[in-house]
Design an enzyme around this catalytic site. Structure first.
Site, short mmCIF file in Angstrom:
data_model
loop_
_atom_site.label_atom_id
_atom_site.label_comp_id
_atom_site.label_asym_id
_atom_site.label_seq_id
_atom_site.Cartn_x
_atom_site.Cartn_y
_atom_site.Cartn_z
N ASP A 1 0.87 -1.17 0.00
CA ASP A 1 0.00 0.00 0.00
C ASP A 1 0.90 1.21 0.00
O ASP A 1 1.98 1.20 0.59
CB ASP A 1 -0.96 0.00 1.19
CG ASP A 1 -0.27 0.02 2.54
OD1 ASP A 1 -0.16 1.10 3.14
OD2 ASP A 1 0.15 -1.06 3.01
N ASP B 1 -9.76 1.77 7.76
CA ASP B 1 -8.50 1.99 8.46
C ASP B 1 -8.81 2.48 9.87
O ASP B 1 -9.17 3.64 10.08
CB ASP B 1 -7.68 3.03 7.68
CG ASP B 1 -6.28 3.20 8.23
OD1 ASP B 1 -6.07 2.92 9.42
OD2 ASP B 1 -5.40 3.64 7.47
N GLU C 1 -7.12 3.12 13.10
CA GLU C 1 -5.88 3.30 13.85
C GLU C 1 -5.94 4.60 14.64
O GLU C 1 -6.72 5.50 14.33
CB GLU C 1 -4.68 3.31 12.90
CG GLU C 1 -4.70 4.41 11.85
CD GLU C 1 -3.48 4.38 10.95
OE1 GLU C 1 -2.39 4.74 11.44
OE2 GLU C 1 -3.62 3.99 9.76
#
Length: 213
Positions: free
Chosen positions: A21, A111, A113
Site C-alpha cells: 500500500d 483503516d 488506527e
C-alpha cells in the site's frame, strides 16, 4: 527427507503473495515495474482523514488495473472531526466516487488506527458500526485494518462486532507470516499481514509491505 522439506518451503513461497500500500502517484509503467519485482496486490487510500476523496489513490487503482493487476483494493481513512460528514455519508461518497471514476476494486478496508478518535469508546463503536452497516447496505465486500493496540484503545480489545469481516493486521515485525498474532476483537487470525512500513521499495516507490498466504 531434506529434499521433501525444501519442496514444501518452495510451494509455500509460491502460494504466498507480497503486496503493497502506498499513497504517492504511480503510473501504469510503475505498476508494471512493481509486478516485475514480485509484487502482486495493491491497496490504495481512497478516502482521507481530512474528509475528502483521495483522487491520487483512485487514479492509482485505475493505473494498477491498466497494468494488468488482478488484486486491487482501497481503504477508507475515516474523518473524525465534528465538521466531518456522517459515517454513512463518507462511505457513500467513497463508493459513488469509485464507481463514477471507473476504479474497479475488490474490497474496501476501514483503516482503524489511533489518530483523532475520541476517548468515548461507545461513540467509537457506534461510528465503526455505522461505517460497516453502510458498506453492507451498499453490497461492498469489506474488511478492517487495525491491530491489537489500535483496536484496544479505540473500541476495547474484546469488542467483536465485526469479527466475521476479514482482518488486515498491522504489525511491523518483518515476518511474512502471522508470527506474533494474538487474537483480539473476535479474530482468531488475520487475512493480510502488513509486516513493514515506510519501505524504500523498487521503482521509486515508498511503500508499506504486506503479505497473505
Amino acid at each position: 527427507m531434506i529434499r521433501s522439506t525444501l519442496l514444501l518451503c518452495l510451494v509455500a513461497a509460491v502460494a504466498a503473495d507480497t503486496g503493497l500500500d502506498a499513497i504517492q502517484p504511480m503510473s501504469t509503467s510503475t505498476f508494471q515495474c512493481l509486478a516485475n519485482n514480485g509484487y502482486s496486490f495493491f491497496v490504495a487510500r481512497v478516502w482521507e482523514s481530512v474528509g475528502n476523496y483521495d483522487n491520487t489513490g483512485i487514479q492509482n487503482i485505475k493505473n494498477a488495473r491498466a497494468a494488468g493487476w488482478k488484486y486491487v483494493d482501497g481503504y477508507i481513512f475515516p474523518c473524525l472531526r465534528s465538521t466531518c460528514a456522517s459515517p454513512e455519508a463518507q462511505v457513500q461518497a467513497t463508493v459513488n466516487k469509485l464507481k463514477a471514476s471507473g476504479a474497479q476494486y475488490g474490497m474496501l478496508w476501514l483503516d482503524i488506527e489511533i489518530l483523532a478518535w475520541p476517548a468515548d469508546i461507545n461513540h467509537n463503536r457506534d461510528f465503526i458500526t455505522r461505517l460497516g452497516n453502510e458498506l453492507n447496505a451498499l453490497g461492498v465486500n469489506w474488511g478492517i485494518y487495525t491491530n491489537n493496540h489500535n483496536w484496544g484503545n479505540i473500541v476495547g480489545i474484546d469488542w467483536n462486532q465485526w469479527h466475521t469481516r476479514p482482518l488486515w493486521w498491522a504489525n511491523y515485525n518483518g515476518h511474512q507470516d502471522y508470527t506474533g498474532f494474538v487474537p483480539f476483537g473476535g479474530w482468531t487470525k488475520p487475512n493480510i499481514h502488513q509486516y513493514a512500513g515506510d519501505y524504500k521499495g523498487p521503482c521509486g516507490v515508498d511503500l508499506d509491505l504486506n503479505w497473505y498466504p
